[in-house]
Design a protein around this motif. Sequence first.
Motif, PDB file in Angstrom:
ATOM      1  N   ASN A 168      16.849   5.037  15.412  1.00 16.40           N
ATOM      2  CA  ASN A 168      16.899   3.667  15.636  1.00 16.40           C
ATOM      3  C   ASN A 168      15.360   3.487  16.049  1.00 16.40           C
ATOM      4  OD1 ASN A 168      19.658   2.999  15.489  1.00 16.40           O
ATOM      5  ND2 ASN A 168      20.096   4.102  17.398  1.00 16.40           N
ATOM      6  N   GLN A 169      14.309   4.083  15.763  1.00 15.45           N
ATOM      7  CA  GLN A 169      12.994   3.976  15.988  1.00 15.45           C
ATOM      8  C   GLN A 169      12.314   4.150  14.725  1.00 15.45           C
ATOM      9  OE1 GLN A 169      11.413   5.699  19.404  1.00 15.45           O
ATOM     10  NE2 GLN A 169      12.854   4.388  20.763  1.00 15.45           N
ATOM     11  N   TYR A 170      11.008   3.527  14.443  1.00 13.68           N
ATOM     12  CA  TYR A 170      10.230   3.802  13.241  1.00 13.68           C
ATOM     13  C   TYR A 170       9.179   4.759  13.869  1.00 13.68           C
ATOM     14  CZ  TYR A 170      12.459   0.183  10.578  1.00 13.68           C
ATOM     15  OH  TYR A 170      13.547  -0.561  10.166  1.00 13.68           O
ATOM     16  N   VAL A 171       8.976   5.813  12.803  1.00 17.14           N
ATOM     17  CA  VAL A 171       8.083   6.920  13.196  1.00 17.14           C
ATOM     18  C   VAL A 171       7.073   6.939  11.801  1.00 17.14           C
ATOM     19  CG1 VAL A 171       7.615   9.458  13.345  1.00 17.14           C
ATOM     20  CG2 VAL A 171       9.825   8.431  14.198  1.00 17.14           C
ATOM     21  N   GLN A 172       5.876   6.741  11.966  1.00 19.88           N
ATOM     22  CA  GLN A 172       4.892   6.671  11.097  1.00 19.88           C
ATOM     23  C   GLN A 172       4.810   8.235  10.419  1.00 19.88           C
ATOM     24  OE1 GLN A 172       0.919   5.112  12.160  1.00 19.88           O
ATOM     25  NE2 GLN A 172      -0.031   5.869  10.462  1.00 19.88           N
ATOM     26  N   THR A 173       4.764   8.068   9.131  1.00 21.70           N
ATOM     27  CA  THR A 173       4.750   9.382   8.154  1.00 21.70           C
ATOM     28  C   THR A 173       3.746   9.252   6.995  1.00 21.70           C
ATOM     29  OG1 THR A 173       6.185  10.838   6.858  1.00 21.70           O
ATOM     30  CG2 THR A 173       6.754   8.499   6.766  1.00 21.70           C
ATOM     31  N   GLU A 174       3.399  10.344   6.575  1.00 25.28           N
ATOM     32  CA  GLU A 174       2.334  10.376   5.424  1.00 25.28           C
ATOM     33  C   GLU A 174       3.294  10.254   4.181  1.00 25.28           C
ATOM     34  OE1 GLU A 174      -1.066  10.552   5.242  1.00 25.28           O
ATOM     35  OE2 GLU A 174      -0.592  10.118   7.547  1.00 25.28           O
ATOM     36  N   GLN A 175       4.691  10.656   4.256  1.00 26.67           N
ATOM     37  CA  GLN A 175       5.148  10.729   2.846  1.00 26.67           C
ATOM     38  C   GLN A 175       6.798   9.678   3.107  1.00 26.67           C
ATOM     39  OE1 GLN A 175       7.661  14.365   1.781  1.00 26.67           O
ATOM     40  NE2 GLN A 175       6.452  14.220  -0.227  1.00 26.67           N
ATOM     41  N   GLY A 176       6.850   8.648   2.135  1.00 26.51           N
ATOM     42  CA  GLY A 176       7.938   7.871   2.314  1.00 26.51           C
ATOM     43  C   GLY A 176       9.247   8.512   1.404  1.00 26.51           C
ATOM     44  N   ARG A 177      10.303   7.781   1.639  1.00 31.94           N
ATOM     45  CA  ARG A 177      11.394   8.131   0.629  1.00 31.94           C
ATOM     46  C   ARG A 177      11.623   7.570  -0.568  1.00 31.94           C
ATOM     47  NH1 ARG A 177      14.401   6.922   6.307  1.00 31.94           N
ATOM     48  NH2 ARG A 177      14.518   8.800   7.268  1.00 31.94           N
ATOM     49  N   VAL A 178      10.947   6.398  -0.665  1.00 34.79           N
ATOM     50  CA  VAL A 178      11.090   5.671  -2.168  1.00 34.79           C
ATOM     51  C   VAL A 178      10.177   6.314  -3.049  1.00 34.79           C
ATOM     52  CG1 VAL A 178      10.478   3.402  -3.171  1.00 34.79           C
ATOM     53  CG2 VAL A 178      11.451   3.551  -0.854  1.00 34.79           C
ATOM     54  N   PHE A 179       9.071   6.589  -2.958  1.00 37.23           N
ATOM     55  CA  PHE A 179       8.071   7.471  -3.716  1.00 37.23           C
ATOM     56  C   PHE A 179       7.426   8.496  -3.092  1.00 37.23           C
ATOM     57  CE2 PHE A 179       7.157   2.916  -5.143  1.00 37.23           C
ATOM     58  CZ  PHE A 179       8.113   2.807  -6.243  1.00 37.23           C
ATOM     59  N   PRO A 180       8.643   9.692  -2.928  1.00 40.70           N
ATOM     60  CA  PRO A 180       8.192  10.994  -2.227  1.00 40.70           C
ATOM     61  C   PRO A 180       7.034  11.665  -2.650  1.00 40.70           C
ATOM     62  CG  PRO A 180      10.244  11.319  -3.122  1.00 40.70           C
ATOM     63  CD  PRO A 180       9.887   9.924  -3.504  1.00 40.70           C
ATOM     64  N   SER A 181       6.831  11.576  -3.923  1.00 44.08           N
ATOM     65  CA  SER A 181       5.710  12.369  -4.824  1.00 44.08           C
ATOM     66  C   SER A 181       4.456  11.753  -4.717  1.00 44.08           C
ATOM     67  CB  SER A 181       6.311  12.616  -6.317  1.00 44.08           C
ATOM     68  OG  SER A 181       6.265  11.506  -7.002  1.00 44.08           O
ATOM     69  N   LEU A 182       4.206  10.571  -4.185  1.00 42.38           N
ATOM     70  CA  LEU A 182       2.915   9.632  -4.344  1.00 42.38           C
ATOM     71  C   LEU A 182       2.577   9.243  -2.832  1.00 42.38           C
ATOM     72  CD1 LEU A 182       3.705   6.951  -6.832  1.00 42.38           C
ATOM     73  CD2 LEU A 182       2.572   9.258  -7.337  1.00 42.38           C
ATOM     74  N   LYS A 183       1.214   9.405  -2.530  1.00 42.70           N
ATOM     75  CA  LYS A 183       0.281   9.056  -1.546  1.00 42.70           C
ATOM     76  C   LYS A 183       0.075   7.608  -1.753  1.00 42.70           C
ATOM     77  CE  LYS A 183      -3.459  10.367   1.808  1.00 42.70           C
ATOM     78  NZ  LYS A 183      -2.211  10.634   2.565  1.00 42.70           N
ATOM     79  N   VAL A 184       1.109   6.802  -1.534  1.00 43.24           N
ATOM     80  CA  VAL A 184       0.818   5.439  -1.362  1.00 43.24           C
ATOM     81  C   VAL A 184      -0.196   4.862  -0.585  1.00 43.24           C
ATOM     82  CG1 VAL A 184       3.122   5.098  -2.400  1.00 43.24           C
ATOM     83  CG2 VAL A 184       2.934   4.799  -0.124  1.00 43.24           C
ATOM     84  N   GLN A 185      -0.530   5.350   0.426  1.00 41.99           N
ATOM     85  CA  GLN A 185      -1.644   4.844   1.306  1.00 41.99           C
ATOM     86  C   GLN A 185      -2.815   4.589   0.502  1.00 41.99           C
ATOM     87  OE1 GLN A 185       0.456   7.498   1.804  1.00 41.99           O
ATOM     88  NE2 GLN A 185       0.866   7.781   3.783  1.00 41.99           N
TER      89      GLN A 185
END
Length: 212
Positions: A168-185
């Motif tokens: 129930n809280q948002y945690v900043q992360t380097e890897q997302g779930r939608v495109f886990p193989s890409l560094k979308v940053q």
Amino acid sequence: MVTLQLRQIDIPSGQRLLLHDVSWAEFEAILTELGSHRSIRIAYDSGILEIMAPLPEHEYFKQSISIAVEDIAEVLNKDYESYGSTTWRKQAEQAGIEPDNCFYFQHEAQIRGKLAFDLNRDPPPDLALEIDITHKSLARFPIYARLGVPEIWCYDSGTLHIYLLQQNQYVQTEQGRVFPSLKVQELPRLIEENRDRGRLALRRAIRAWVKT
């Protein structure tokens, strides 16, 4: 008591209007009066309503990152659906929000073809996009958390942050779930490098980046 009609209120681009003690019934009535063909965005949290008018800069990055998401999905052959700034709301949670854009990926097949949603039955979007150019007054993460949106991308001052919903809280992360193989940053860098070259050049650059 003075009563104003919404049509009497003019919100300049980049500015916000914050209303307090707005009941759920009033919130629903305001949505009806505002209609669907508008440029302003709303957020509602337990009686507090924010109405925000975005700047052109806000809309540029919203569109650029949204198109990037679609181009990435196509290159990776991932089915998706986009519902723009749909108003997502749950009365039981006293929460409502209009993201800058939102997408279904993991649950795309479940909602495919739908034109109306009820979050009491339907899953929330898998990804919400927030462009924080004007630094909104009303905190949006608690609203998204109560609606159950699992992933948020937040663009702010040339940086793209990824947040995942955990307990129930948002945690900043380097890897997302939608495109886990890409560094979308890296998307803001690609957008800036190609901003003066035109939309087609930007889209080609993003597609090439995905394939590297």
